[in-house]
Design a protein around this motif. Structure first.
Motif, PDB file in Angstrom:
ATOM      1  N   ASP A  41       0.688  -1.510  -0.089  1.00 46.07           N
ATOM      2  CA  ASP A  41      -0.064   0.337   0.188  1.00 46.07           C
ATOM      3  C   ASP A  41       0.954   1.337  -0.174  1.00 46.07           C
ATOM      4  N   ILE A  42      -0.092   2.265  -0.569  1.00 46.17           N
ATOM      5  CA  ILE A  42       1.317   3.479  -0.629  1.00 46.17           C
ATOM      6  C   ILE A  42       0.655   4.683   0.191  1.00 46.17           C
ATOM      7  N   VAL A  43       1.060   5.220   1.359  1.00 45.49           N
ATOM      8  CA  VAL A  43       0.598   6.235   2.005  1.00 45.49           C
ATOM      9  C   VAL A  43       2.348   7.424   1.973  1.00 45.49           C
ATOM     10  N   PRO A  44       1.541   8.275   0.831  1.00 50.38           N
ATOM     11  CA  PRO A  44       1.991   9.512   0.642  1.00 50.38           C
ATOM     12  C   PRO A  44       1.853  11.021   1.746  1.00 50.38           C
ATOM     13  N   ILE A  45       3.011  11.699   1.850  1.00 51.96           N
ATOM     14  CA  ILE A  45       3.154  12.517   2.676  1.00 51.96           C
ATOM     15  C   ILE A  45       3.473  13.815   1.704  1.00 51.96           C
ATOM     16  N   ASN A  46       1.900  14.734   2.997  1.00 50.49           N
ATOM     17  CA  ASN A  46       2.035  16.163   1.962  1.00 50.49           C
ATOM     18  C   ASN A  46       3.049  17.110   2.536  1.00 50.49           C
ATOM     19  N   LEU A  47       3.341  17.600   2.004  1.00 45.91           N
ATOM     20  CA  LEU A  47       4.763  18.107   3.039  1.00 45.91           C
ATOM     21  C   LEU A  47       4.163  19.739   2.421  1.00 45.91           C
ATOM     22  N   GLU A  48       3.162  20.328   1.405  1.00 50.14           N
ATOM     23  CA  GLU A  48       3.411  22.064   1.147  1.00 50.14           C
ATOM     24  C   GLU A  48       4.171  22.629   1.388  1.00 50.14           C
ATOM     25  N   TRP A  49       5.702  22.375   0.571  1.00 48.71           N
ATOM     26  CA  TRP A  49       6.439  22.766   0.687  1.00 48.71           C
ATOM     27  C   TRP A  49       6.538  24.624   0.556  1.00 48.71           C
ATOM     28  N   ASP A  50       7.338  25.200   1.472  1.00 48.99           N
ATOM     29  CA  ASP A  50       7.270  27.515   1.696  1.00 48.99           C
ATOM     30  C   ASP A  50       8.663  27.004   1.695  1.00 48.99           C
ATOM     31  N   LEU A  51       9.542  28.012   1.024  1.00 48.41           N
ATOM     32  CA  LEU A  51      10.944  28.730   1.431  1.00 48.41           C
ATOM     33  C   LEU A  51      10.717  29.319   2.358  1.00 48.41           C
ATOM     34  N   ASP A  52       9.244  30.392   2.657  1.00 48.73           N
ATOM     35  CA  ASP A  52       9.168  31.593   3.917  1.00 48.73           C
ATOM     36  C   ASP A  52       9.749  30.471   5.023  1.00 48.73           C
ATOM     37  N   VAL A  53       8.851  29.128   5.525  1.00 52.90           N
ATOM     38  CA  VAL A  53       9.005  28.744   6.630  1.00 52.90           C
ATOM     39  C   VAL A  53      10.470  28.094   6.823  1.00 52.90           C
ATOM     40  N   PRO A  54      11.011  27.261   8.475  1.00 51.17           N
ATOM     41  CA  PRO A  54      11.877  27.099   8.635  1.00 51.17           C
ATOM     42  C   PRO A  54      11.694  24.996   8.464  1.00 51.17           C
ATOM     43  N   PHE A  55      12.624  24.211   7.826  1.00 52.53           N
ATOM     44  CA  PHE A  55      13.158  23.726   7.391  1.00 52.53           C
ATOM     45  C   PHE A  55      11.989  22.520   7.962  1.00 52.53           C
ATOM     46  N   SER A  56      12.486  22.528   9.879  1.00 56.55           N
ATOM     47  CA  SER A  56      12.341  21.911  10.414  1.00 56.55           C
ATOM     48  C   SER A  56      10.471  21.655  10.728  1.00 56.55           C
ATOM     49  N   GLU A  57       9.676  22.683   9.841  1.00 55.92           N
ATOM     50  CA  GLU A  57       8.358  22.350   9.994  1.00 55.92           C
ATOM     51  C   GLU A  57       7.771  21.372   8.987  1.00 55.92           C
ATOM     52  N   PHE A  58       8.932  21.414   8.147  1.00 57.94           N
ATOM     53  CA  PHE A  58       8.251  20.287   7.181  1.00 57.94           C
ATOM     54  C   PHE A  58       8.714  18.498   7.656  1.00 57.94           C
ATOM     55  N   VAL A  59       9.878  18.699   8.446  1.00 61.05           N
ATOM     56  CA  VAL A  59      10.105  17.129   9.710  1.00 61.05           C
ATOM     57  C   VAL A  59       8.881  17.030  10.166  1.00 61.05           C
ATOM     58  N   LYS A  60       8.157  18.299  10.998  1.00 57.44           N
ATOM     59  CA  LYS A  60       7.478  18.010  11.949  1.00 57.44           C
ATOM     60  C   LYS A  60       5.889  17.329  11.082  1.00 57.44           C
ATOM     61  N   LYS A  61       6.005  18.134  10.053  1.00 60.08           N
ATOM     62  CA  LYS A  61       4.827  17.521   9.377  1.00 60.08           C
ATOM     63  C   LYS A  61       4.680  16.522   8.920  1.00 60.08           C
ATOM     64  N   ALA A  62       5.834  15.945   8.920  1.00 58.67           N
ATOM     65  CA  ALA A  62       6.091  14.268   7.832  1.00 58.67           C
ATOM     66  C   ALA A  62       5.789  13.455   9.494  1.00 58.67           C
ATOM     67  N   ASP A  63       6.367  13.624  10.513  1.00 57.31           N
ATOM     68  CA  ASP A  63       6.257  13.311  11.723  1.00 57.31           C
ATOM     69  C   ASP A  63       5.141  12.749  11.747  1.00 57.31           C
ATOM     70  N   LYS A  64       4.663  13.903  11.886  1.00 58.34           N
ATOM     71  CA  LYS A  64       2.718  13.753  12.004  1.00 58.34           C
ATOM     72  C   LYS A  64       2.048  12.519  11.309  1.00 58.34           C
ATOM     73  N   GLN A  65       2.782  12.520  10.480  1.00 57.55           N
ATOM     74  CA  GLN A  65       2.224  11.447   9.085  1.00 57.55           C
ATOM     75  C   GLN A  65       2.654  10.199   8.925  1.00 57.55           C
TER      76      GLN A  65
END
Length: 197
Positions: A41-65
């Motif tokens: 089964d595939i579980v896509p991780i959605n990060l909605e990239w944005d260079l105006d926020v710290p990279f750590s936010e994307f780590v947190k988003k992936a962590d939650k998913q």
């Protein structure tokens, strides 16, 4: 004996895309098709990239998913997605990790990143990288892929990450491939490993 699909039923591949990408992009189509054909089964991780926020936010988003302790499942990340997969590995404890062209932005790499690249990403996005090192003493199986036409520092990062990994591991240098998952040689190398899982 059940079919290979029955044996893998319910086992998942979490896919973390690269910067600015989503798993719906062409880059991921062949890989996803191949993983599904192998019965996962595939579980896509959605990060909605944005260079105006710290990279750590994307780590947190992936962590939650991605749940913790996913001992039956796999995580595949490309570029910054592979970087995030590495950072989350100690918590997720997946069965295996596919590090595709892992980004060279760990603390040890930053001195080699050209200034124009740092300027492009901006201070906000770049600010988190100083606190991240490739995790040591992580178990689980790992497969490292890098194109032989990729950025030299990215090739160095892939080798260094491979050397630091303490679980089972294999390294693949993909002939003729740059920093692109959809390169036919790249796709073939990754899917060849997945077929054997």
């Amino acid at each position: 004996m059940g079919s290979i699909h029955a044996m893998k039923e319910g086992r998942k591949f979490y896919i973390i895309p690269g910067l600015g990408e989503s798993t719906r992009a062409q880059n991921y189509r062949e890989i996803i098709k191949g993983i599904r054909a192998s019965g996962f089964d595939i579980v896509p991780i959605n990060l909605e990239w944005d260079l105006d926020v710290p990279f750590s936010e994307f780590v947190k988003k992936a962590d939650k998913q991605i749940p913790n302790n996913i001992a039956e499942d796999y995580i595949l990340g490309f570029s910054f997605g592979a970087y995030i997969a590495a950072l989350l590995a100690p918590k997720k404890k997946a069965c295996g990790y596919f590090f595709c062209s892992i980004s060279p932005y760990f603390k040890d790499d930053l001195q080699y990143i050209p200034q124009e690249t740092k300027d492009y990403f901006g201070t906000t996005f770049m600010s988190s990288f100083k606190k991240y090192s490739f995790p040591e003493n992580v178990s689980g199986n790992a497969w490292f892929f890098i194109g032989d036409k990729d950025w030299e520092i990215a090739q160095e990062r892939a080798r260094d990450s491979y050397n630091k990994w303490r679980g089972g591991k294999e390294m693949f240098i993909v002939k003729g491939a740059g920093h692109e998952l959809k390169d036919p040689n790249y796709t073939k190398e990754v899917l060849n490993v997945i077929k054997k899982l």
